[in-house]
Structure formats: C-alpha cells, structure tokens
Write an enzyme that holds these catalytic residues in place. Sequence first.
Site, PDB file in Angstrom:
ATOM      1  N   GLU A   1      20.856   0.946  -4.199  1.00  0.00           N
ATOM      2  CA  GLU A   1      20.418  -0.313  -5.127  1.00  0.00           C
ATOM      3  C   GLU A   1      21.752  -1.117  -5.082  1.00  0.00           C
ATOM      4  O   GLU A   1      21.672  -2.287  -4.973  1.00  0.00           O
ATOM      5  CB  GLU A   1      20.167   0.115  -6.658  1.00  0.00           C
ATOM      6  CG  GLU A   1      18.943   1.262  -6.694  1.00  0.00           C
ATOM      7  CD  GLU A   1      19.451   2.644  -6.668  1.00  0.00           C
ATOM      8  OE1 GLU A   1      18.651   3.385  -7.528  1.00  0.00           O
ATOM      9  OE2 GLU A   1      20.206   2.826  -5.891  1.00  0.00           O
TER      10      GLU A   1
ATOM     11  N   SER B   1       0.826  30.815  11.160  1.00  0.00           N
ATOM     12  CA  SER B   1       0.857  31.838  10.089  1.00  0.00           C
ATOM     13  C   SER B   1       1.304  31.052   8.927  1.00  0.00           C
ATOM     14  O   SER B   1       0.757  31.222   7.656  1.00  0.00           O
ATOM     15  CB  SER B   1       2.143  32.950  10.337  1.00  0.00           C
ATOM     16  OG  SER B   1       1.554  33.597  11.436  1.00  0.00           O
TER      17      SER B   1
END
Length: 446
Positions: A131, A378
């Site tokens: 920011e 898996s």
Amino acid sequence: MGEGVNCVAEVRPRGKPRGWDVLVLLPSQLNPEELQFSQRARRAGDTHVCDVPGYTTNPIPGSTAGSQNGGAGEPENEWGADGHFIDRAIDLAWLGAGRTQPNPLVGAVVVKDGKVLGAGYHPAYGEDHAETIALERAGESARGSTLYVTLEPCAHHGNTPPCVDQITASGVARVVVPTLDPDARVYGRGIQVLRDKGIRVDVGPRAERALLLNLPYFKSKLGLGPAVTLKMAVTLDGKIASRPGRRDDITQTDSRRMAHRLRAVHRGVLVGIETLATDSPRLDCRLLDGVKSPAPVVIDSSLRFPASHPWLAERDVFVVTTSDPSKEKEEALVRLGARVIRCGAKGRWVDVAAAVDALGRAGISSVLVEGGGSVFSSFAESGVWDGMFIFVSPILFGPDGVSLADHAIDREALDAVFAGASHLGGDVVLSYINEKTRSVLLSRLS
C-alpha cells in the site's frame, strides 16, 4: 487486458550480486516513469525500462489477459472493474514470493477514473508494504481514488508504520480487499479504522484467488494445520509424460518460473520415489534469485531413496515411509543426513493424510505436491489438499503418454472450486481451491 506491457526488464545494481535483481511486469496503462519498484530497486538507482511489443501474456497466475476468474458464487461480472484490479494486485503480490515470510504476499493498485495511478507489492520482510509503495507512486493524484489491495491493510506498528495511517492521509476515498487478515493484530481493525475515518471499504472480490495467494499464511495464522497445494504440468490431452520412464519438459519458462514461486512459499516440496528415480528433479527455486529453496520430501514406502543422492549432503531431506521397511534401512539413511518419518499406510502406500500430519509436527507447515501421477491421485482423491494449480501446455503426447491420474476421480470426490484461468506464455494455468478449505477459511475470516 490483451494489450502490450511496459516492463522493468532488469533492476541490477552494478557490482551487486544478482540477488538484488527485480523483475516486474505491469499493465501498459502505467507509464514507465510511474512504475513502482521495491525499496531495494529504488536504492539501487539503476533501472532499465523496456517495451515488449505485442506482449499479451502475464508473468504469473491471476492475470487479466484472456483470463476467466471467479470461484463459486463469484461470476466474472459480479465485481466488474473491482475484480479486474484485484487481479492486477494479485499478479504483483506473487513477485514477492519467497522473500516476505513470515509476512504474507501483498500487492496494491491505486485507480481513479479507470486509470492506474500507482502500483506496488511487498518486496521483502522488513521493507515497505504494498500500500505504501503504491500510494507513494500515486502521490497527490491518489485523492478521491480507489485502493485495491490483496489483504486487509495493517493497523499496528511493526517494522513499518500502520498502512491505515498512510491510506487515510493519502485522501483515498475507497478501499477494496478480497479478505480480512487473520493476524490477531490486524483482523477487522484495519477495515474498522478506515471506515471510522470515512473511507468506504468493500470486501470480497476474488476471495478464492486471494486465499490461494497466501494459503500457508492463512492456515498457519488460523491454526488449521499444514497447507497442501497440488501442482502438475500436463499436455492438452492430460498427459504428464510422453511415455513411461521418460522425463519431458512440458511447460515454457514463464510457467516454470511460476512453479518456482509456488515452491518458494512452501516449506516442503513433495514427490514420489518413482518421480525421483525417473525425473531426477531438482525441486529448488533457481529461477528466483536469492530465494531459499524448500526442503525436499519424498514418499518412499520401501525406503529405496538412493544413498548417493546429492540432496543428502546439501539440503534437509525428509523421506516419508510406512512401518514396513527395516530399521537398518532407516538408520542407514539417517546416518547420511536424511530425516525418516514413519506413518500409517493405506494398502501398500503411505497414508497421505498421516504423512502431512507427521510433516507438520516435524516443522514442514506447508507442502507443495509435485507428483507423479499416483502421488497426485492419492492426495486429490483423499481430499488432502487445499489449493491446486494445473499448468496446461498446448502439446499432445497421444495414446502412449502417461496420464495425470491413474484412475478416475469424480467431481464430488474432488470437491474443487474453480478460482481462475490465466495465460503464461503459451501455457494456461488453471487454479482451484478445495471447497472445504474455502468454506472454513471464509467462515473464519468473516
């Protein structure tokens, strides 16, 4: 987007190590002089700006060029321009991969009247937040603008001042974030401070993609156990190799660089013993200068890990096995430097849920699963995954190729929520989040 891109090709201080290099790609709405660099780049004072004519792809997933983004309940047009600019901020955030821990990856874009006025990302732990960088670049023009940031702005003093202070001082009229920050020092406070100062704050656009950006951070802060991300590269016909036992380079350089960014934000990168034997993968972050590589993790039910493997002398190696192999095999690997973890089995294979739990107890708080096909299947079928990135290359291996999955897994079992599709060079990256993970995280962050 689909237009050309202005880019910083190199930020390389003369006489400094390549670890200082920074590569930034930003939309061509930004003029070269408006491009925001990290603190290290600003200190270097040596930037080279170039145009890439006709460049229409994006450096990382989450791009807006030819992409379709949005998860369950979030169609592309629901957030309109907000989703578009959050996409850009997420793109930027990924550029900090491997350098910001324990901080999250954050990107920010300042926009007014549809024009980008400033942009930035958090480049490294202890340096300016996204920011701050974006607002510094926007300067006085930020008054009345909208700030798009990938995570709730901080409201506490740390290595840097609170971001909310600079946001309020900048005159920004509106802030848009996908999610709150689970850090107890920030959670909800950043948004409340901004609203108390009369700034409108909207929460929600691109939430799924923002969760994928910082999955290890979110799960760690919320005490939800290790984060598991699945990553595979496939051809258009769903193949991971042209034939059994062969290693093929399927994706292009941009995709491989993104794969290294994924590695950089995880503590461990996991493959099966067959993939280790066939592909001899390096499992490092060599395409990202100065970034530490994760620990290699190998699923090896029979303890066939080669005693001569260079990892044993160079890196912390985790070998996950069952109770079947002999104590002598385990002790031999341990003497060579490996950490052997025994856990339960499902049939002849390691129980992947038990493996992840055991790795978490051993300090591997996040795992990137890179294959092969049986290992991928898996984890996918067991539901032991949080995020998924599938890199698809426009090539065909045909009927002799090795398939991604070794058996069918239906949609309900996979429980995957589409988060976005984006271009990387000639490849396409599909990203998904596990519905259970999504629901838990969003409920905890509401």
